[in-house]
Scaffold this active site. Structure first.
Site, PDB file in Angstrom:
ATOM      1  N   HIS A   1     -15.686  -8.317   0.959  1.00  0.00           N
ATOM      2  CA  HIS A   1     -14.836  -9.301   1.595  1.00  0.00           C
ATOM      3  C   HIS A   1     -14.848 -10.746   1.009  1.00  0.00           C
ATOM      4  O   HIS A   1     -13.976 -11.396   0.444  1.00  0.00           O
ATOM      5  CB  HIS A   1     -14.789  -9.441   3.061  1.00  0.00           C
ATOM      6  CG  HIS A   1     -13.563 -10.165   3.567  1.00  0.00           C
ATOM      7  ND1 HIS A   1     -14.214 -11.477   4.048  1.00  0.00           N
ATOM      8  CD2 HIS A   1     -12.455 -10.240   3.839  1.00  0.00           C
ATOM      9  CE1 HIS A   1     -13.036 -12.087   4.578  1.00  0.00           C
ATOM     10  NE2 HIS A   1     -11.931 -11.250   4.332  1.00  0.00           N
TER      11      HIS A   1
ATOM     12  N   MET B   1      -5.698  -7.227   8.343  1.00  0.00           N
ATOM     13  CA  MET B   1      -5.035  -6.209   9.575  1.00  0.00           C
ATOM     14  C   MET B   1      -5.934  -5.164   9.445  1.00  0.00           C
ATOM     15  O   MET B   1      -6.809  -4.900   9.010  1.00  0.00           O
ATOM     16  CB  MET B   1      -3.513  -5.951   9.024  1.00  0.00           C
ATOM     17  CG  MET B   1      -2.771  -7.411   9.200  1.00  0.00           C
ATOM     18  SD  MET B   1      -1.220  -7.011   8.824  1.00  0.00           S
ATOM     19  CE  MET B   1      -1.312  -6.462   7.397  1.00  0.00           C
TER      20      MET B   1
ATOM     21  N   LYS C   1       0.935  -1.369  -0.132  1.00  0.00           N
ATOM     22  CA  LYS C   1      -0.100  -0.109   0.032  1.00  0.00           C
ATOM     23  C   LYS C   1       0.916   1.278  -0.126  1.00  0.00           C
ATOM     24  O   LYS C   1       0.674   2.244  -0.899  1.00  0.00           O
ATOM     25  CB  LYS C   1      -0.921   0.087   1.108  1.00  0.00           C
ATOM     26  CG  LYS C   1      -2.101   0.846   1.154  1.00  0.00           C
ATOM     27  CD  LYS C   1      -2.872   0.816   2.176  1.00  0.00           C
ATOM     28  CE  LYS C   1      -3.808  -0.525   2.392  1.00  0.00           C
ATOM     29  NZ  LYS C   1      -4.359  -0.728   3.929  1.00  0.00           N
TER      30      LYS C   1
ATOM     31  N   TYR D   1      10.213 -35.673 -19.833  1.00  0.00           N
ATOM     32  CA  TYR D   1       8.940 -35.277 -19.726  1.00  0.00           C
ATOM     33  C   TYR D   1       8.441 -35.618 -18.304  1.00  0.00           C
ATOM     34  O   TYR D   1       9.442 -36.236 -17.488  1.00  0.00           O
ATOM     35  CB  TYR D   1       8.069 -36.344 -20.613  1.00  0.00           C
ATOM     36  CG  TYR D   1       8.101 -37.946 -19.982  1.00  0.00           C
ATOM     37  CD1 TYR D   1       7.376 -38.422 -19.109  1.00  0.00           C
ATOM     38  CD2 TYR D   1       8.949 -38.686 -20.458  1.00  0.00           C
ATOM     39  CE1 TYR D   1       7.488 -39.539 -18.711  1.00  0.00           C
ATOM     40  CE2 TYR D   1       9.031 -40.044 -20.287  1.00  0.00           C
ATOM     41  CZ  TYR D   1       8.084 -40.370 -19.372  1.00  0.00           C
ATOM     42  OH  TYR D   1       8.449 -41.852 -19.106  1.00  0.00           O
TER      43      TYR D   1
ATOM     44  N   ARG E   1      -3.466  -1.399  -6.397  1.00  0.00           N
ATOM     45  CA  ARG E   1      -2.633  -2.686  -6.218  1.00  0.00           C
ATOM     46  C   ARG E   1      -3.180  -3.562  -7.269  1.00  0.00           C
ATOM     47  O   ARG E   1      -4.127  -3.558  -7.927  1.00  0.00           O
ATOM     48  CB  ARG E   1      -2.759  -3.483  -4.807  1.00  0.00           C
ATOM     49  CG  ARG E   1      -4.209  -3.856  -4.801  1.00  0.00           C
ATOM     50  CD  ARG E   1      -4.705  -4.585  -3.512  1.00  0.00           C
ATOM     51  NE  ARG E   1      -5.982  -4.791  -2.932  1.00  0.00           N
ATOM     52  CZ  ARG E   1      -6.394  -4.772  -1.950  1.00  0.00           C
ATOM     53  NH1 ARG E   1      -5.850  -4.659  -0.971  1.00  0.00           N
ATOM     54  NH2 ARG E   1      -7.772  -4.959  -1.868  1.00  0.00           N
TER      55      ARG E   1
ATOM     56  N   ARG F   1      -3.255   3.103   8.423  1.00  0.00           N
ATOM     57  CA  ARG F   1      -3.494   1.935   7.745  1.00  0.00           C
ATOM     58  C   ARG F   1      -2.321   0.913   7.508  1.00  0.00           C
ATOM     59  O   ARG F   1      -1.245   1.293   7.421  1.00  0.00           O
ATOM     60  CB  ARG F   1      -3.829   2.388   6.228  1.00  0.00           C
ATOM     61  CG  ARG F   1      -4.581   3.658   6.301  1.00  0.00           C
ATOM     62  CD  ARG F   1      -4.679   4.334   4.853  1.00  0.00           C
ATOM     63  NE  ARG F   1      -5.279   3.264   3.741  1.00  0.00           N
ATOM     64  CZ  ARG F   1      -5.405   3.631   2.655  1.00  0.00           C
ATOM     65  NH1 ARG F   1      -4.793   4.490   2.016  1.00  0.00           N
ATOM     66  NH2 ARG F   1      -6.080   2.740   1.676  1.00  0.00           N
TER      67      ARG F   1
ATOM     68  N   CYS G   1       7.197 -40.018 -12.907  1.00  0.00           N
ATOM     69  CA  CYS G   1       5.504 -40.604 -12.802  1.00  0.00           C
ATOM     70  C   CYS G   1       4.983 -40.503 -11.430  1.00  0.00           C
ATOM     71  O   CYS G   1       4.055 -41.084 -11.375  1.00  0.00           O
ATOM     72  CB  CYS G   1       5.404 -42.099 -13.578  1.00  0.00           C
ATOM     73  SG  CYS G   1       6.388 -43.358 -12.685  1.00  0.00           S
TER      74      CYS G   1
ATOM     75  N   GLY H   1      -8.136  -7.100   4.032  1.00  0.00           N
ATOM     76  CA  GLY H   1      -8.812  -6.927   5.375  1.00  0.00           C
ATOM     77  C   GLY H   1      -8.393  -7.632   6.609  1.00  0.00           C
ATOM     78  O   GLY H   1      -8.979  -7.664   7.534  1.00  0.00           O
TER      79      GLY H   1
ATOM     80  N   SER I   1      12.157 -44.011 -15.805  1.00  0.00           N
ATOM     81  CA  SER I   1      10.897 -43.132 -15.252  1.00  0.00           C
ATOM     82  C   SER I   1      11.033 -43.216 -13.643  1.00  0.00           C
ATOM     83  O   SER I   1      10.799 -44.108 -12.960  1.00  0.00           O
ATOM     84  CB  SER I   1       9.605 -43.572 -15.656  1.00  0.00           C
ATOM     85  OG  SER I   1       8.627 -42.924 -15.101  1.00  0.00           O
TER      86      SER I   1
HETATM   87  P1  ADP Z   1      -7.794  -2.366   3.819  1.00  0.00           P
HETATM   88  O1  ADP Z   1      -6.202  -2.609   3.563  1.00  0.00           O
HETATM   89  O2  ADP Z   1      -8.295  -3.438   4.700  1.00  0.00           O
HETATM   90  O3  ADP Z   1      -8.342  -2.180   2.504  1.00  0.00           O
HETATM   91  P2  ADP Z   1      -7.437   0.332   4.206  1.00  0.00           P
HETATM   92  O4  ADP Z   1      -6.115   0.916   4.474  1.00  0.00           O
HETATM   93  O5  ADP Z   1      -7.265   0.505   2.444  1.00  0.00           O
HETATM   94  O6  ADP Z   1      -7.655  -1.004   4.560  1.00  0.00           O
HETATM   95  O7  ADP Z   1      -8.509   1.177   4.551  1.00  0.00           O
HETATM   96  C1  ADP Z   1      -9.826   1.040   4.759  1.00  0.00           C
HETATM   97  C2  ADP Z   1     -10.887   1.869   4.054  1.00  0.00           C
HETATM   98  O8  ADP Z   1     -10.629   3.332   4.569  1.00  0.00           O
HETATM   99  C3  ADP Z   1     -10.534   1.795   2.627  1.00  0.00           C
HETATM  100  O9  ADP Z   1     -11.653   2.099   1.996  1.00  0.00           O
HETATM  101  C4  ADP Z   1      -9.972   3.181   2.607  1.00  0.00           C
HETATM  102  O10 ADP Z   1     -10.216   3.793   1.076  1.00  0.00           O
HETATM  103  C5  ADP Z   1     -10.333   4.144   3.678  1.00  0.00           C
HETATM  104  N1  ADP Z   1      -9.420   5.077   3.851  1.00  0.00           N
HETATM  105  C6  ADP Z   1      -8.346   4.925   4.339  1.00  0.00           C
HETATM  106  N2  ADP Z   1      -7.511   5.905   4.411  1.00  0.00           N
HETATM  107  C7  ADP Z   1      -8.315   7.008   4.162  1.00  0.00           C
HETATM  108  C8  ADP Z   1      -8.044   8.245   3.967  1.00  0.00           C
HETATM  109  N3  ADP Z   1      -6.888   9.038   4.429  1.00  0.00           N
HETATM  110  N4  ADP Z   1      -8.996   9.178   3.845  1.00  0.00           N
HETATM  111  C9  ADP Z   1     -10.405   8.448   3.439  1.00  0.00           C
HETATM  112  N5  ADP Z   1     -10.591   7.202   3.473  1.00  0.00           N
HETATM  113  C10 ADP Z   1      -9.343   6.170   3.804  1.00  0.00           C
HETATM  114 MG    MG Z   2      -7.928  -1.050   1.142  1.00  0.00          MG
END
Ligand code: ADP
Ligand code: MG
Ligand code: MG
Length: 900
Positions: free
Chosen positions: A482, A108, A27, A879, A364, A97, A859, A106, A792
């Site tokens: 999710h 962490m 990220k 093979y 990503r 984050r 095999c 999701g 083989s």
């Molecule tokens: P995950 O890895 O579980 O997707 P994120 O870190 O991406 O967690 O964040 C969870 C949610 O919060 C996401 O929808 C993201 O877009 C939103 N979010 C994270 N940081 C910000 C920010 N600075 N401003 C607005 N929304 C945010």
């Molecule tokens: Mg995210």
């Protein structure tokens, strides 16, 4: 720790870049990259994964200098955002984050709206001119923070449904009920203001702590909690499933908040640059007006489509982003193109619109199922985005498995009772018994049941159950929820957003369109169309030959690979299936089962019970025409391709019944006494049959068995050759440890074959070779190759004997060996390259030192395992041979091996 610990990004600049995933997490690295590309991201900074590792090792300490670096970066962000953290008049809020090297959707934690407190709330109200928004943001902060920082990070494990977050949600529901409203949005500023007071009281009561009012405390509390979440229960479980090393650690991103919940001019969404379910080149996404990011993924409201093509049954009556905010949609579509060109792959993106301004929050490489992976790879190559080699590497061999996955039998499906419809999140068909919790799914799957996990929505806590289930069905959530994300990653059948489901998980019942179903009831899912059916529906094997993208990719793979791909098949049907999947021959045709059919077992037993050679020959004569017929069938199917046939391998006692009832039955059938049979069973008993009288040892003591089998093979070959079939039999002698053993059996074979061909008046070319499965054969391969025309590697037995693990008994200790990390992988699934691999490598070299053009294959089970196939390529095999359904996987894996 003298190295840099904090990396800034924002305002078209960044200290990091996309290549720094190990240090900044996916990220963080991509936020930096987007900023460099001139895409608007809210400014922020990333604390490195090295800090996480340090934090873990020291039991929660920070390296020296970190606070200072954070302070400096924070100042920079304040300058760009023109606001200040904790400021009474012009406050800046942060999100904290998580972000590991590999995406763990999701798994962490993330905390939004950090910095709201008694001082900043009035300031933000004035600044935003929107009181409701501020209290909505505050109640979200309290919910996330108490859950992530005050509960999970401290290691509290509340009972199901008793977590602080659930309790707060319950309070919110109570308020909505009291007011007689349904949606969060219907609570006004004063309601929310009251609600935060209720929340705080509840937190104090349950967690015995005050919700912190100091922004600094909030920030560092969240940072520590995110680091700790790396070792959270579900993150650990996910890492185990996905094979992510425990010592990688996560980075932490601290980023200025932007708000999608500022009103009707604000929104938040998730999109894929191509359709992750089909791979089609269309921009695909969902969004919610007046919401914060987590709302979309959590599946709380039914999201709207970003454009016409993304509309589903659930969202077709709602306006798209393109319709609502055409200018912003255009901007977003431009970013889509830019990101795909830049990353040269499908991206999964998050965006937020704050009062008419678009911000990107994440990009990503998007997860995709096998079908989509194949289509995208082929189309991107044709668009000139990637090369053929890259296209091949884009599809994991295992992903092809999904194309080979079953679907509901359309005939049965047409007659089946439809229960409800939902969104087709994971294609393919599945049937199973309903379970309502992830733990039940796991437990019942362990008992061998086929289960379908049915939930309102799934959360990262459910991954173990999702993995164990045949399929996943949820009542809520969209295509980016999710459940959809995880199922897609695994190529699992999945339906989400099935709104007609009314689930009572506590009572383990559900009602759907007037019907009640309970735990254990059977349902079937069509994940390609998104339909749920009552009862079991038969499954049909997949037909990948109809998929044009797959076919094209495989022709590229076939051109590239150096290894031949054969199959292990014992019947004409299996051989035909394998040939359709692209097999180029049979690498192992076992003959055991040919003795087991109801029409044969008696003759076989007569042979075993016979006292002398004459008696055995008499019985074998009855088996001869039956085996010949089997071989004719296989040769015809494999017209033009080699067929390796192994002579009898298992010990004879396996053909005799062990219990008294069947022994009596057999005695009656054969007209001998029970005692005679029991005596024979007794005499055949071995202390260690695996190392006993089996394989070529049988053929050496009873040459007439080998002779009969060779006669059947060559007679069949001559027979089909006369009809114009191109036949290439390869006779393979099992369990050879010395050259002399093979010599003995080869003499029997050659003598028999000559006789048969003379009599038939046709000559067919045949080979006599051996399995290398006893370590001694590998060690003396130079001698063995004097006699063997091919090798083989029987790596099942070779692994068994090299490790000294009996394959049948290894279940008792191998799981411990794996969990205690004594072995890195199950050696019967993935070839042990370090040990067993040496014998293979040496065997090939020594064999070829004697016979330069010695044909070599494998095999064992390993012939269908991508990692092992890579090894087979490197040691120069000709093979690999695997089960029919693994053939496409092996073809692609062999191409990967040749590309690397
Ligand atoms: P995950 O890895 O579980 O997707 P994120 O870190 O991406 O967690 O964040 C969870 C949610 O919060 C996401 O929808 C993201 O877009 C939103 N979010 C994270 N940081 C910000 C920010 N600075 N401003 C607005 N929304 C945010
Ligand atoms: Mg995210
Ligand atoms: Mg063997």
């Amino acid at each position: 720790m003298a190295t840099k610990q904090v990396y800034f990004f924002g305002d078209g600049k960044a200290e990091g870049n996309a290549k720094m995933k190990e240090l900044l997490g996916g990220k963080g690295a991509n936020l930096a990259e987007m900023s460099r590309l001139g895409i608007t991201v809210p400014a922020g900074f990333t604390i490195t994964t090295e800090v996480c590792t340090y934090f873990m090792k020291t039991g929660g300490k920070y390296p020296e200098g970190l606070k200072q670096e954070v302070e400096t970066a924070l100042k920079k962000v304040e300058k760009i955002m023109e606001a200040r953290f904790g400021d009474a008049r012009n406050p800046l809020l942060f999100s904290v984050r998580s972000g590991a090297r590999a995406s763990m959707p999701g798994m962490m934690e993330t905390v939004l709206n950090i910095g709201l407190n008694s001082t900043t709330i009035p300031g933000l109200i004035t600044k935003a001119g929107n009181k409701r928004f501020v209290y909505d943001a505050y109640r979200r902060l309290i919910m996330m923070y108490s859950d992530v920082v005050m509960e999970k990070a401290v290691g509290i494990e509340p009972k199901e449904g008793m977590g602080i977050r659930a309790q707060l949600e319950h309070e919110m529901q109570k308020m909505k009920d009291a007011k007689g409203v349904k949606f969060d949005l219907e609570l006004d500023a004063d309601d929310l203001k009251k609600l935060v007071q209720i929340f705080k009281k509840k937190i104090k009561q349950v967690l015995k702590k005050d919700f912190p009012d100091d922004p600094g405390e909030q920030l560092w509390g969240a940072i520590s909690a995110v680091f700790r979440s790396w070792n959270g229960k579900r993150a650990k479980a996910y890492r185990k499933i996905e094979n992510i090393p425990d010592d990688w650690g996560t980075a932490v991103n601290v980023q200025a908040m932007v708000f999608g919940n500022l009103g009707q001019n604000s929104a938040t969404g998730v999109a894929f640059t191509r359709d992750p379910a089909t791979g089609e080149n269309k921009f695909y996404g969902e969004f919610l007006v007046n919401a914060q990011g987590e709302d979309v993924v959590a599946g709380i409201r039914t999201p709207q489509a970003i454009n016409e093509v993304s509309k589903t049954d659930a969202s077709k009556h709602l306006p798209s982003l393109e319709e609502l905010m055409p200018e912003l949609y255009k901007q977003l579509a431009k970013i889509r193109t830019k990101l795909e060109k830049h990353y040269r792959d499908m991206q999964d993106i998050e965006f937020t619109i704050q009062d008419g301004k678009l911000f990107m929050l994440q990009t990503r490489v998007g997860k995709r199922n096998g079908m989509a992976a194949v289509r995208m790879a082929v189309e991107m190559c044709k668009e000139g985005l990637i090369s053929k080699e890259e296209a091949i590497l884009r599809v994991k061999p295992e992903q092809l498995d999904e194309l080979l996955h079953p679907m509901l039998d359309p005939k049965d499906e047409a007659k089946a009772e439809k229960l409800a419809g939902g969104l087709p999140a994971g294609p393919g068909g599945a049937m199973g018994q309903i379970v309502f919790t992830a733990d039940d799914a796991e437990a019942q799957a362990k008992q061998g049941k086929k289960v379908i996990l049915v939930r309102n929505e799934t959360s990262p806590e459910d991954v173990h159950g999702m993995k164990a289930a045949q399929a996943i069905l949820t009542a809520m959530g969209g295509m980016t929820s999710h459940a959809a994300l995880v199922a897609r990653g695994w190529g699992k059948c999945c339906i989400v957003g099935c709104g007609a489901l009314n689930i009572n998980a506590a009572k383990k019942v559900l009602s759907v369109n007037g019907k009640r179903l309970r735990e254990g009831d059977w349902i079937s899912l069509n994940g390609t169309k998104g339909v749920v059916y009552k009862d079991k529906i038969g499954l049909l094997p997949a037909d990948p030959g109809k998929n044009v993208y797959y076919k094209e990719l495989m022709t590229w793979a076939d051109k590239l690979r150096k290894l031949g791909i054969r199959t292990n098949a014992d019947t004409p049907d299996d051989a035909k299936a394998a040939r359709n999947f692209g097999a180029e021959g049979i690498g192992l045709c076992r003959t055991e089962h040919m003795f087991f059919g109801p029409d044969r077992i008696t003759a076989m037993r007569q042979m075993i019970l016979a006292d002398d050679e004459a008696g055995r020959k008499k019985a074998l004569k009855k088996l001869l025409p039956l085996q010949r017929k089997d071989f004719i069938g296989i040769f015809k199917v494999m017209d033009g391709l080699p067929v390796t046939i192994r002579t009898l391998d298992p010990p004879l006692h396996e053909f005799l019944p062990n219990d008294e009832v069947s022994q009596r039955e057999m005695a009656k059938q054969m007209g001998v006494s029970v005692e005679a049979i029991q005596a024979k069973v007794q005499s055949l008993h071995e202390a260690n049959p695996m190392l006993g009288h089996r394989g070529c040892r049988l053929g050496i003591t009873y040459p007439e068995i080998t002779a009969m089998q060779v006669q059947a093979i060559i007679e069949a070959a001559c027979h089909v050759a006369k009809q114009g079939v191109k036949v290439h039999p390869e006779i393979m002698i099992p369990l050879v440890g010395t050259k002399q053993e093979l010599e003995n059996q080869r003499n029997v074979a050659v003598e028999t074959a000559e006789k048969v061909m003379q009599k038939a008046g046709v000559r067919v070319k045949y080979l006599v070779g051996t399995m290398i499965e006893i370590p001694r054969a590998a060690l003396t391969a130079d001698q063995v190759a004097e006699v063997a025309e091919f090798f083989s590697f029987g790596t099942n037995d070779l692994t068994q004997m090299t490790f000294g693990y009996s394959r049948d008994d290894a279940v008792k200790f191998l799981p411990d060996y794996l969990s205690k990390k004594i072995l890195p992988a199950e050696p019967f699934q993935t070839l042990d390259q370090e040990g067993v691999g040496q014998l293979v490598d040496m065997g090939i070299q020594r064999g070829r030192a004697t016979r330069k053009d010695l044909k070599v294959g494998i095999c064992g089970e390993h012939g269908g395992d991508p990692k092992s196939i890579d090894f087979c390529h490197r040691v120069g095999m000709n093979y690999v041979s695997c089960s029919p359904f693994r053939v496409p996987i092996a073809r692609l894996a062999a191409a990967h091996a040749a590309t690397r």
